[in-house]
Structures are given as structure tokens and as C-alpha cells.
Design an enzyme around this catalytic site. Sequence first.
Site, PDB file in Angstrom:
ATOM      1  N   SER A   1      50.063  80.997  83.389  1.00  0.00           N
ATOM      2  CA  SER A   1      49.509  80.236  82.278  1.00  0.00           C
ATOM      3  C   SER A   1      48.320  79.403  82.714  1.00  0.00           C
ATOM      4  O   SER A   1      47.556  78.935  81.876  1.00  0.00           O
ATOM      5  CB  SER A   1      50.561  79.278  81.723  1.00  0.00           C
ATOM      6  OG  SER A   1      51.662  79.985  81.257  1.00  0.00           O
TER       7      SER A   1
ATOM      8  N   HIS B   1      47.248  87.603  80.558  1.00  0.00           N
ATOM      9  CA  HIS B   1      48.026  86.490  80.012  1.00  0.00           C
ATOM     10  C   HIS B   1      48.489  86.797  78.589  1.00  0.00           C
ATOM     11  O   HIS B   1      47.702  86.751  77.644  1.00  0.00           O
ATOM     12  CB  HIS B   1      47.154  85.222  80.061  1.00  0.00           C
ATOM     13  CG  HIS B   1      47.852  83.984  79.610  1.00  0.00           C
ATOM     14  ND1 HIS B   1      47.203  82.946  78.985  1.00  0.00           N
ATOM     15  CD2 HIS B   1      49.156  83.613  79.695  1.00  0.00           C
ATOM     16  CE1 HIS B   1      48.080  82.001  78.706  1.00  0.00           C
ATOM     17  NE2 HIS B   1      49.267  82.380  79.122  1.00  0.00           N
TER      18      HIS B   1
ATOM     19  N   GLU C   1      44.980  87.315  76.858  1.00  0.00           N
ATOM     20  CA  GLU C   1      43.803  86.727  77.506  1.00  0.00           C
ATOM     21  C   GLU C   1      43.618  87.468  78.834  1.00  0.00           C
ATOM     22  O   GLU C   1      44.552  87.553  79.625  1.00  0.00           O
ATOM     23  CB  GLU C   1      44.116  85.249  77.782  1.00  0.00           C
ATOM     24  CG  GLU C   1      42.988  84.304  77.621  1.00  0.00           C
ATOM     25  CD  GLU C   1      43.403  82.843  77.857  1.00  0.00           C
ATOM     26  OE1 GLU C   1      44.584  82.539  78.131  1.00  0.00           O
ATOM     27  OE2 GLU C   1      42.515  81.997  77.761  1.00  0.00           O
TER      28      GLU C   1
ATOM     29  N   ASN D   1      45.420  77.687  77.279  1.00  0.00           N
ATOM     30  CA  ASN D   1      46.194  76.499  77.648  1.00  0.00           C
ATOM     31  C   ASN D   1      45.339  75.283  77.954  1.00  0.00           C
ATOM     32  O   ASN D   1      45.835  74.167  77.964  1.00  0.00           O
ATOM     33  CB  ASN D   1      47.137  76.828  78.793  1.00  0.00           C
ATOM     34  CG  ASN D   1      48.273  77.673  78.280  1.00  0.00           C
ATOM     35  OD1 ASN D   1      48.769  77.437  77.181  1.00  0.00           O
ATOM     36  ND2 ASN D   1      48.668  78.679  79.031  1.00  0.00           N
TER      37      ASN D   1
HETATM   38  N1  LIG Z   1      56.795  80.598  78.119  1.00  0.00           N
HETATM   39  C1  LIG Z   1      55.618  80.859  77.583  1.00  0.00           C
HETATM   40  O1  LIG Z   1      55.374  80.573  76.409  1.00  0.00           O
HETATM   41  C2  LIG Z   1      54.549  81.526  78.413  1.00  0.00           C
HETATM   42  C3  LIG Z   1      53.427  82.060  77.772  1.00  0.00           C
HETATM   43  C4  LIG Z   1      52.471  82.720  78.536  1.00  0.00           C
HETATM   44  C5  LIG Z   1      52.632  82.811  79.911  1.00  0.00           C
HETATM   45  N2  LIG Z   1      53.723  82.261  80.516  1.00  0.00           N
HETATM   46  C6  LIG Z   1      53.866  82.400  81.968  1.00  0.00           C
HETATM   47  O2  LIG Z   1      54.747  83.473  82.234  1.00  0.00           O
HETATM   48  C7  LIG Z   1      55.450  83.233  83.455  1.00  0.00           C
HETATM   49  C8  LIG Z   1      56.943  83.310  83.195  1.00  0.00           C
HETATM   50  O3  LIG Z   1      57.303  82.355  82.232  1.00  0.00           O
HETATM   51  P1  LIG Z   1      58.646  82.483  81.382  1.00  0.00           P
HETATM   52  O4  LIG Z   1      58.480  81.592  80.207  1.00  0.00           O
HETATM   53  O5  LIG Z   1      59.003  83.905  81.198  1.00  0.00           O
HETATM   54  O6  LIG Z   1      59.704  81.798  82.399  1.00  0.00           O
HETATM   55  P2  LIG Z   1      61.286  82.074  82.534  1.00  0.00           P
HETATM   56  O7  LIG Z   1      61.831  80.889  83.243  1.00  0.00           O
HETATM   57  O8  LIG Z   1      61.860  82.485  81.230  1.00  0.00           O
HETATM   58  O9  LIG Z   1      61.332  83.375  83.488  1.00  0.00           O
HETATM   59  C9  LIG Z   1      60.890  83.387  84.805  1.00  0.00           C
HETATM   60  C10 LIG Z   1      61.698  84.447  85.545  1.00  0.00           C
HETATM   61  O10 LIG Z   1      61.099  84.663  86.830  1.00  0.00           O
HETATM   62  C11 LIG Z   1      62.149  84.933  87.736  1.00  0.00           C
HETATM   63  N3  LIG Z   1      61.701  84.778  89.118  1.00  0.00           N
HETATM   64  C12 LIG Z   1      61.503  83.639  89.829  1.00  0.00           C
HETATM   65  N4  LIG Z   1      61.132  83.928  91.090  1.00  0.00           N
HETATM   66  C13 LIG Z   1      61.091  85.286  91.180  1.00  0.00           C
HETATM   67  C14 LIG Z   1      60.809  86.198  92.243  1.00  0.00           C
HETATM   68  N5  LIG Z   1      60.472  85.756  93.450  1.00  0.00           N
HETATM   69  N6  LIG Z   1      60.879  87.505  91.986  1.00  0.00           N
HETATM   70  C15 LIG Z   1      61.225  87.977  90.759  1.00  0.00           C
HETATM   71  N7  LIG Z   1      61.513  87.152  89.718  1.00  0.00           N
HETATM   72  C16 LIG Z   1      61.458  85.832  89.933  1.00  0.00           C
HETATM   73  C17 LIG Z   1      63.228  83.936  87.318  1.00  0.00           C
HETATM   74  O11 LIG Z   1      64.483  84.299  87.858  1.00  0.00           O
HETATM   75  C18 LIG Z   1      63.148  84.025  85.799  1.00  0.00           C
HETATM   76  O12 LIG Z   1      64.024  85.019  85.283  1.00  0.00           O
HETATM   77  C19 LIG Z   1      54.957  81.878  83.968  1.00  0.00           C
HETATM   78  O13 LIG Z   1      53.892  82.064  84.850  1.00  0.00           O
HETATM   79  C20 LIG Z   1      54.468  81.219  82.690  1.00  0.00           C
HETATM   80  O14 LIG Z   1      53.507  80.221  82.939  1.00  0.00           O
HETATM   81  C21 LIG Z   1      54.694  81.644  79.786  1.00  0.00           C
END
Ligand SMILES: NC(=O)c1ccc[n+]([C@@H]2O[C@H](COP(=O)([O-])OP(=O)(O)OC[C@H]3O[C@@H](n4cnc5c(N)ncnc54)[C@H](O)[C@@H]3O)[C@@H](O)[C@H]2O)c1
Length: 282
Positions: free
Chosen positions: A119, A140, A152, A190
Site C-alpha cells: 500500500s 496495487h 494502481e 493512499n
Molecule cells: N486491506 C486493504 O484494504 C489493502 C488494500 C490494498 C493493498 N493492501 C496491501 O496488501 C497487503 C496485504 O494486506 P491484507 O489486508 O490482505 O492483510 P491480511 O492481514 O489480511 O493478510 C496478510 C497475509 O499475509 C500472510 N503472510 C505474512 N507473512 C508472510 C510470509 N512470509 N509468507 C507468506 N504469507 C505471509 C499472513 O499470514 C496473512 O494471511 C499489504 O501489503 C497491504 O498494505 C491492503
Amino acid sequence: MEVKTFGVIGAGQMGNGIAQVAAMSGLQVIMNDINDEFVQRGMKNITNLLTKSVEKGKMSADEKAAVLGRIKTSVSLQDMAAADYVVEAATENEPIKFKIFQDLDKICRPEAILASNTSSIPIGRIAAQTKRPTQVIGMHFMNPVPVMKLVEVIRGLPTSDETFKLTWDLAVKFGKTPAESSDFPGFIANRILLPMINEAIYALYHGVGTREAIDTVMKLGMNHPMGPLALADLIGLDTCLAIMETLYKGFSDSKYRPCPLLRKYVEAGWLGKKTGRGFYEY
Ligand SMILES: NC(=O)c1ccc[n+]([C@@H]2O[C@H](COP(=O)([O-])OP(=O)(O)OC[C@H]3O[C@@H](n4cnc5c(N)ncnc54)[C@H](O)[C@@H]3O)[C@@H](O)[C@H]2O)c1
């Protein structure tokens, strides 16, 4: 290069959504997380959404089975040796992402592209963890991935035109509309969205209004589909805090300081919808 096998690292709310849209576009998908419980939770989410599509008549039962059949689960990063293109969607934490990219660089074929769904972390910093910086890019997606139209596409300083074009075309293949952003903390989405959410949290912290009043003002007054506090809960308060920290550090500008109330909620484990409690209860 033609992308046939698509890897996703992280089966959380973003990762399983990305795996779903990739499989729906016809690609073979490998969805990886650190343990079986997390990949199974991701698969369950995908299955539930596809089941709803079948019930609504948007998809046949055969199509649903075919999409699910194209997704393989994985708890070993080594499985990414089979991927042409990998999107990392693990927790928004620099050391975690850096380690994943260092490992992927060793595991993946030399021609494979490595993208991050980060993000806010600069793509150039992630690319520098690998020996293939021209093949590293930001892809993204927005939350919820199957619904939101935008991707993005973030070009790091070393990202090649080929990597950029391939990523752009993949976003279109997934039925999304891509928009290009330069590599600055928070990119476009963001950099604009999170300071607004952070300000809404400050308004709550200062007692300017209740959570309901703040969200109602933004929904009805500004025509936003949901209020900023409900949106923060949907994004995940840990992710919101991580993005604000990246903006604050990246620009060395106090206008991006995270609200202490946001930090307090994260420290309490109130991360929003995914933990059942954030600014609202679920
Ligand atoms: N939540 C949102 O609205 C959003 C929107 C766009 C981008 N993002 C980005 O997407 C990414 C994930 O966010 P999310 O909301 O899905 O989080 P989340 O907490 O739902 O999921 C993250 C997952 O990553 C896993 N993980 C952690 N370390 C790992 C590793 N070494 N190998 C494999 N898996 C691993 C965790 O176990 C978890 O299941 C982040 O970078 C976040 O900034 C989030």
C-alpha cells in the site's frame, strides 16, 4: 513472455481476492501463506464468493468448479519456482516483504516478474532486495479485489518498460482499469486516502463527533459510499497505521503523523473487521 502460472504470496483479504480474479481470468494460480490454516481460510473466502455468484446467476456451477480447480494452495515459497509472475500480498511490514523478495529472487526463474501489492512501501526499496530490479513492480489492487475496478501500477526507478506493459496488460486481463503512479510513499491512492482517514480518527479522538456522526457527514455530505472510520475497519487498522508510518517517515513531514488513537487500537489488537472489532463491532 506469456503469463500462464501466477503466484500469490499471502492468502489474507487481499491475497485471496487477487488469487480469485487471476483464476477467473483463466490463469493457473498458486496461493501461498505461512501455514495451512491461513491458506484454507483464503480458499474458504474464495469459495463463498463464487457460491454467491452462482446463486445470483452470474456464474455457472461448472465455471465455479473450474475457477477453484485452477487454484493450488502452498505453504512453501519453493512452489513459486513454477510461476511466471508473482504478486506479493503479505502483511504491510518492510522486513517481512524484504525477506520474501530476497527469497523469491533465489527461487523464481530468471525471467519471472515479481510484483508487490504494498500500500505504501516504495517499490525501489523492494526492488533493491533482488538481483532483478528491472523485473520488480507495484501492482496495487483495491479492497475488495473482486469488486473494485482499479489497479494502481507503480513503476520503480529501475522497472523496465516490458515489466510495466506486462503488468498493465495483466490488470486489463483481470477486468480492471489500471492507472500509473510514480514511486513515492503511498503512491496516489493512499497518499490521498490515508491522511483523510487519519484526520477522521483525529476528529473522533478530539471529540469533534461520534463515529456515527463522522461517517454520516462523509457519506451524506461528500457522497462517499462508506464513512472513513468504517473504511479504516475494512482496510485493517494495522495496515492503516503501517501506511501512515511510511508516509510520515518517507516525507519527514509532521502532517502525516499517525493519530495516537489509531496506534492505541492496533496495540489492543482491535484491527477492524478482520478481528471483529475496530471503530465498530462486527
Ligand atoms: N486491506 C486493504 O484494504 C489493502 C488494500 C490494498 C493493498 N493492501 C496491501 O496488501 C497487503 C496485504 O494486506 P491484507 O489486508 O490482505 O492483510 P491480511 O492481514 O489480511 O493478510 C496478510 C497475509 O499475509 C500472510 N503472510 C505474512 N507473512 C508472510 C510470509 N512470509 N509468507 C507468506 N504469507 C505471509 C499472513 O499470514 C496473512 O494471511 C499489504 O501489503 C497491504 O498494505 C491492503
